[in-house]
Design a protein around this motif. Structure first.
Motif, PDB file in Angstrom:
ATOM      1  N   ARG A 411       0.732  -1.039   0.057  1.00  0.00           N
ATOM      2  CA  ARG A 411       0.058  -0.085   0.219  1.00  0.00           C
ATOM      3  C   ARG A 411       0.788   1.323  -0.129  1.00  0.00           C
ATOM      4  NH1 ARG A 411      -5.335  -0.242   1.945  1.00  0.00           N
ATOM      5  NH2 ARG A 411      -6.031  -2.683   2.117  1.00  0.00           N
ATOM      6  N   LEU A 412       1.770   1.320   0.998  1.00  0.00           N
ATOM      7  CA  LEU A 412       2.697   2.483   1.033  1.00  0.00           C
ATOM      8  C   LEU A 412       3.562   2.449  -0.517  1.00  0.00           C
ATOM      9  CD1 LEU A 412       4.230   1.998   4.582  1.00  0.00           C
ATOM     10  CD2 LEU A 412       2.672   3.657   3.849  1.00  0.00           C
ATOM     11  N   SER A 413       3.828   1.618  -0.877  1.00  0.00           N
ATOM     12  CA  SER A 413       4.516   1.790  -2.410  1.00  0.00           C
ATOM     13  C   SER A 413       3.673   2.151  -3.508  1.00  0.00           C
ATOM     14  CB  SER A 413       5.174   0.196  -2.594  1.00  0.00           C
ATOM     15  OG  SER A 413       4.126  -0.243  -3.173  1.00  0.00           O
ATOM     16  N   GLN A 414       2.295   2.107  -3.148  1.00  0.00           N
ATOM     17  CA  GLN A 414       1.238   2.371  -4.175  1.00  0.00           C
ATOM     18  C   GLN A 414       0.808   3.868  -3.549  1.00  0.00           C
ATOM     19  OE1 GLN A 414      -1.009  -0.802  -4.587  1.00  0.00           O
ATOM     20  NE2 GLN A 414      -0.042  -1.912  -5.985  1.00  0.00           N
ATOM     21  N   LEU A 415       1.223   4.467  -2.938  1.00  0.00           N
ATOM     22  CA  LEU A 415       1.091   5.777  -2.311  1.00  0.00           C
ATOM     23  C   LEU A 415      -0.202   5.870  -1.493  1.00  0.00           C
ATOM     24  CD1 LEU A 415       2.064   7.908  -5.511  1.00  0.00           C
ATOM     25  CD2 LEU A 415       3.543   7.259  -3.437  1.00  0.00           C
ATOM     26  N   ASP A 416      -0.537   4.634  -0.978  1.00  0.00           N
ATOM     27  CA  ASP A 416      -1.851   4.367  -0.186  1.00  0.00           C
ATOM     28  C   ASP A 416      -1.362   4.387   1.282  1.00  0.00           C
ATOM     29  OD1 ASP A 416      -3.988   3.752   1.072  1.00  0.00           O
ATOM     30  OD2 ASP A 416      -4.293   2.054  -0.042  1.00  0.00           O
ATOM     31  N   ASN A 417      -1.677   5.534   2.012  1.00  0.00           N
ATOM     32  CA  ASN A 417      -1.218   5.522   3.418  1.00  0.00           C
ATOM     33  C   ASN A 417      -2.043   4.724   4.444  1.00  0.00           C
ATOM     34  OD1 ASN A 417       1.556   6.694   2.990  1.00  0.00           O
ATOM     35  ND2 ASN A 417       0.343   8.692   2.745  1.00  0.00           N
ATOM     36  N   THR A 418      -3.189   4.266   3.989  1.00  0.00           N
ATOM     37  CA  THR A 418      -4.175   3.632   4.854  1.00  0.00           C
ATOM     38  C   THR A 418      -3.635   2.349   5.420  1.00  0.00           C
ATOM     39  OG1 THR A 418      -5.235   2.710   2.935  1.00  0.00           O
ATOM     40  CG2 THR A 418      -6.209   4.783   3.532  1.00  0.00           C
ATOM     41  N   ILE A 419      -2.724   2.352   6.206  1.00  0.00           N
ATOM     42  CA  ILE A 419      -2.095   1.110   6.910  1.00  0.00           C
ATOM     43  C   ILE A 419      -2.462   1.068   8.427  1.00  0.00           C
ATOM     44  CG2 ILE A 419      -0.153   0.959   5.298  1.00  0.00           C
ATOM     45  CD1 ILE A 419       1.582   2.452   7.616  1.00  0.00           C
ATOM     46  N   GLY A 420      -3.297   1.832   8.884  1.00  0.00           N
ATOM     47  CA  GLY A 420      -3.777   1.593  10.099  1.00  0.00           C
ATOM     48  C   GLY A 420      -4.263   0.394  10.776  1.00  0.00           C
TER      49      GLY A 420
END
Lengths: 447, 339
Positions: A411-420
């Motif tokens: 997710r982070l690599s795909q610029l998606d910061n929803t890792i909560g």
């Protein structure tokens, strides 16, 4: 005093690991090499080999062809449907036999792009291909206008199946390149000309005369040289972020977590080694509470795991730069988020390590249990191949810290910061195993 | 009761384990002992006598089933950290981290005893010099010989200048030269540093050489405690003269005549079966021996030999055993230390 002892115990664990060249080779170099090999293999799926070895199939795909076509009836968007959607009158077996692409995508069509996006969001489809209304108009060539205007095809992938989305993206890119390069476009244009010539006698006579006189002389070279870069294939997440899927991220993070699992499990279970060589007894007979000895070892293992995964993340980033030939951070634009995932997965791994050290009684048991757990977690976590396409296994993966960590890194690599949620699950897994494991592991300090 | 001269006080210390078949048994049975400050106290007994279990309880490694031990007045069950601060440990096995250097091992365990900074560095230098490994201090201990590892093992125990040093069979499995060096080290601990040493061994000779007092242990019990001299006195300080006579039988009349030699207090005839040599009809050959006890055995020896020859007893060999801890152990338990 207690802090000094905790730090001393932790230091020894870390020092011993990072001064052992053989161990470093296994813990750091091996995963980097494996991730690079596997990542490179997957990134080259649709290459010169034409995708004959594609190890995935039935990627649930929906195509929304909004292409309005040209006035002469030419519709280049239809090419995607013709190539990817099996004819209704063919059985699935016959369709698979007819084209590898039918077997690969198992595509259907929809008219509404929003419905397609929603379908990907809910998991009904893995990939949606959305062709813009002016696709043919922009890439169509004619005798008078051989230029192709830039246009974009959207490929929207479900975040849980980045590899499948990437494979379909590469297929779409391949088809688009063929169209843009002119061979399909021109062929279909000529076919349209011939159709018109045969149905419209006046036009047919003009076309024949122009051809005979040399007046019809399209510049095919122009099409081949200028068109290739004009169609952009934009792979997105459902939220609309444009992503560049990198197999190095998926396999790299999976390998990093897989090898970290070994470190975590063996680290705490090495209490058995200390017991065997007598150093544990010596520590217990020093003025050091037993819980300090246990916690010191756990801290050492945790920090070792953090350092190991951090080194692998940095190493993979460097490899990513070398492979891509440009300075980009493959893990996205949120280094703090990446570090948070590193901490969380190291905590989860150490927690499981504590638990395992509590249930094994001998080194032999430890070797077997550690290997089995690490391998199962590694396989479910996608360290060797993706298991997201297998329904029952897909659900099982969510029981492993590997899944949540790899998903977070992806997710982070795909610029998606929803890792909560990922962080919460990893910390909860670690806390649960710590709680159960501390009691069990403390028995290893009894004589 | 602990006095100002008592370093270790053990009362009713017992440990129960379970055998492989689940049957409980006591490895140590209600042991009482007192060790005075500045003495070398040895626990002597064969393997399995309960020595290691006893000192493991005194050192806080194993929790006693009942009873207690105090080190410097601190109870090992109630004030374990205070008690352990006074204790230096030299375990039977070489308990070192093999991939660390000698100095790193010493520094690691020094920190575990609360030492740090310049004081730790200085003390490590002293200990390295004491164990004669200054020039090897930066080599990994897995490259060391067995004797060198033993010295590091001892060095760690000395680091924090303990009042009580616990040494569990420290000479097991090493060559005579290194054994000599270790025994000298033990004596220096007492003589130069004033340490109390609790030493265990199954080797009578070394215990006899270094110990101020000895506790003889067997089957989990202390059989006798005292100086070497006191223990020998318990069996009457008599020499044992052993005459091997092969298969020949000796009559009670002949034994009575031998007993008339001056200084001889008793004469007995014993028969033991020799190990089968695979020959003959399968019955084991008999090894007969006449055992005479005398206050001054060597003086009585010529008369005994002369009288035996005159009486037709053919002596094959003669052995004179002066009183030692082996004899004491034999006397107390009916078996040899090495049995």
């Amino acid at each position: 005093m207690i802090l000094q002892k905790l730090l001393t115990l932790a230091w020894r664990e870390i020092y011993v690991t990072f001064t052992d060249r053989s161990l470093l080779l296994i813990l750091v170099v091996t995963p980097l090499v494996l991730a690079t090999i596997i990542g490179s293999a997957f990134s080259g799926l649709i290459g010169a080999g034409g995708g004959r070895d594609v190890p995935v199939s039935d990627v649930s795909t929906v195509i929304v062809n909004q292409d309005q076509g040209l006035a002469d009836g030419t519709n280049h968007g239809q090419i995607f449907i013709d190539l990817l959607v099996p004819p209704a009158d063919l059985s699935p077996e016959a369709a698979n036999a007819e084209s590898i692409l039918f077997e690969l995508t198992n595509a259907v069509t929809l008219d509404d792009p929003e419905a397609a996006r929603e379908g990907v969001s809910t998991g009904a489809y893995v990939v949606a291909i959305i062709i813009p209304p002016d696709f043919s108009e922009r890439i169509g060539v004619s005798q008078d206008d051989m230029t192709i205007e830039p246009t974009t095809i959207e490929v929207i992938g479900n975040e849980s199946a980045p590899i499948s989305a990437n494979v379909v993206t590469m297929v779409v890119r391949s088809i688009a390149n063929d169209i843009a390069a002119g061979n399909i476009t021109i062929a279909s244009t000529i076919e349209a000309l011939i159709d018109r010539a045969t149905s419209d006698l006046g036009f047919g006579m003009e076309f024949l005369a122009a051809n005979n006189s040399g007046e019809f002389n399209p510049d095919f070279d122009a099409a081949f040289t200028t068109a290739a870069a004009s169609i952009t294939i934009e792979q997105q997440t459902v939220s609309g972020d444009v992503v560049g899927f990198n197999p190095l991220v998926t396999f790299g993070s999976a390998q990093a977590v897989f090898f970290m699992t070994f470190t975590a499990l063996y680290g705490v279970a090495s209490l058995l080694d200390d017991r065997k060589d007598g150093t544990l007894q010596r520590l217990i007979m020093s003025p050091t509470p037993r819980w300090v000895i246990l916690i010191g070892k756990i801290i050492g293992t945790f920090v070792t795991c953090v350092l190991q995964v951090s080194l692998l993340i940095i190493g993979l980033a460097v490899i990513g730069i070398l492979l891509q030939g440009e300075v980009t951070f493959i893990w996205g634009n949120n280094p703090l988020g990446v570090f948070a995932v590193v901490l969380a997965v190291a905590f989860a791994g150490s927690g499981i390590g504590v638990f395992v050290s509590g249930i094994v009684k001998t080194q032999e048991q430890s070797n077997i249990v550690v290997t089995v757990i690490a391998m199962v977690f590694g396989i479910l976590g996608g360290a060797f191949f993706t298991v997201q396409g297998i329904p029952i296994i897909r659900d099982l993966t969510q029981l492993t810290p590997n899944y949540w960590a790899v998903d977070a890194f992806t997710r982070l690599s795909q610029l998606d910061n929803t890792i909560g949620l990922n962080l919460i699950v990893l910390v909860a897994l670690g806390a649960a195993f710590f709680t159960a494991g501390l009691f069990l592991a403390s028995r290893r300090l009894e004589f | 009761m602990t006095t100002s001269t008592t370093m270790v006080e053990v009362r009713g210390l017992a440990k129960q384990f379970k055998a492989a078949n689940g049957t409980p048994f006591f490895a140590v049975k209600d042991v009482d002992l007192d060790i005075r400050k500045g003495e070398i106290y040895s626990l002597l007994g064969p393997n399995g006598a309960g020595k290691t279990t006893t000192i493991s309880m005194i050192g806080g490694l194993i929790a006693p089933t009942r009873g207690d031990a105090k080190i410097g007045g601190y109870s090992i069950t109630k004030q374990p950290l205070d008690a352990k601060r006074l204790l230096g440990v030299v375990p039977q096995e070489i308990a070192l981290y093999p991939t660390l250097t000698a100095r790193q091992n010493l520094e690691f365990f020094g920190r575990m005893y609360g030492m740090s900074g310049a004081a730790l560095k200085s003390r490590v230098d002293e200990v390295l010099e004491f164990i004669d490994l200054t020039d090897k201090q930066n080599e990994r201990v897995d490259k060391f010989s067995g004797g060198m590892k033993r010295r590091v093992n001892i060095g760690i125990g000395l680091l924090h200048k303990p009042q009580l040093m616990y040494m569990d069979e420290p000479t097991v499995g090493i060559d005579p030269q290194n054994r000599r060096r270790i025994l000298d080290t033990v004596l220096r601990m007492r003589d130069e540093f004033g340490m109390t040493v609790l030493y265990t061994s199954h080797l009578m000779e070394e215990v006899q050489e270094i110990s101020d007092r000895v506790g003889i242990m067997d089957h989990g019990e202390i059989m006798a405690i005292g100086t070497v001299g006191e223990l020998i006195q318990k069996i009457g300080e008599e020499d044992m003269l052993i005459f091997r006579v092969g298969t020949q039988s000796v009559s009670s009349v002949q034994l009575e005549r031998l007993k008339t030699v001056e200084g001889v207090t008793s004469v007995t005839y014993e028969q033991t079966a020799k190990a089968a040599n695979g020959e003959g009809n399968g019955s084991l050959p008999i090894d007969g021996r006449v055992v005479a006890r005398a206050k001054r055995g060597r003086q009585a020896l010529p008369d005994l030999i002369g009288l035996a020859n005159a009486d037709g007893i053919e002596i094959q060999s003669v052995e004179v055993r002066e009183p030692d801890l082996e004899a004491v152990f034999l006397s107390l338990t009916g078996r040899a230390l090495r049995d």
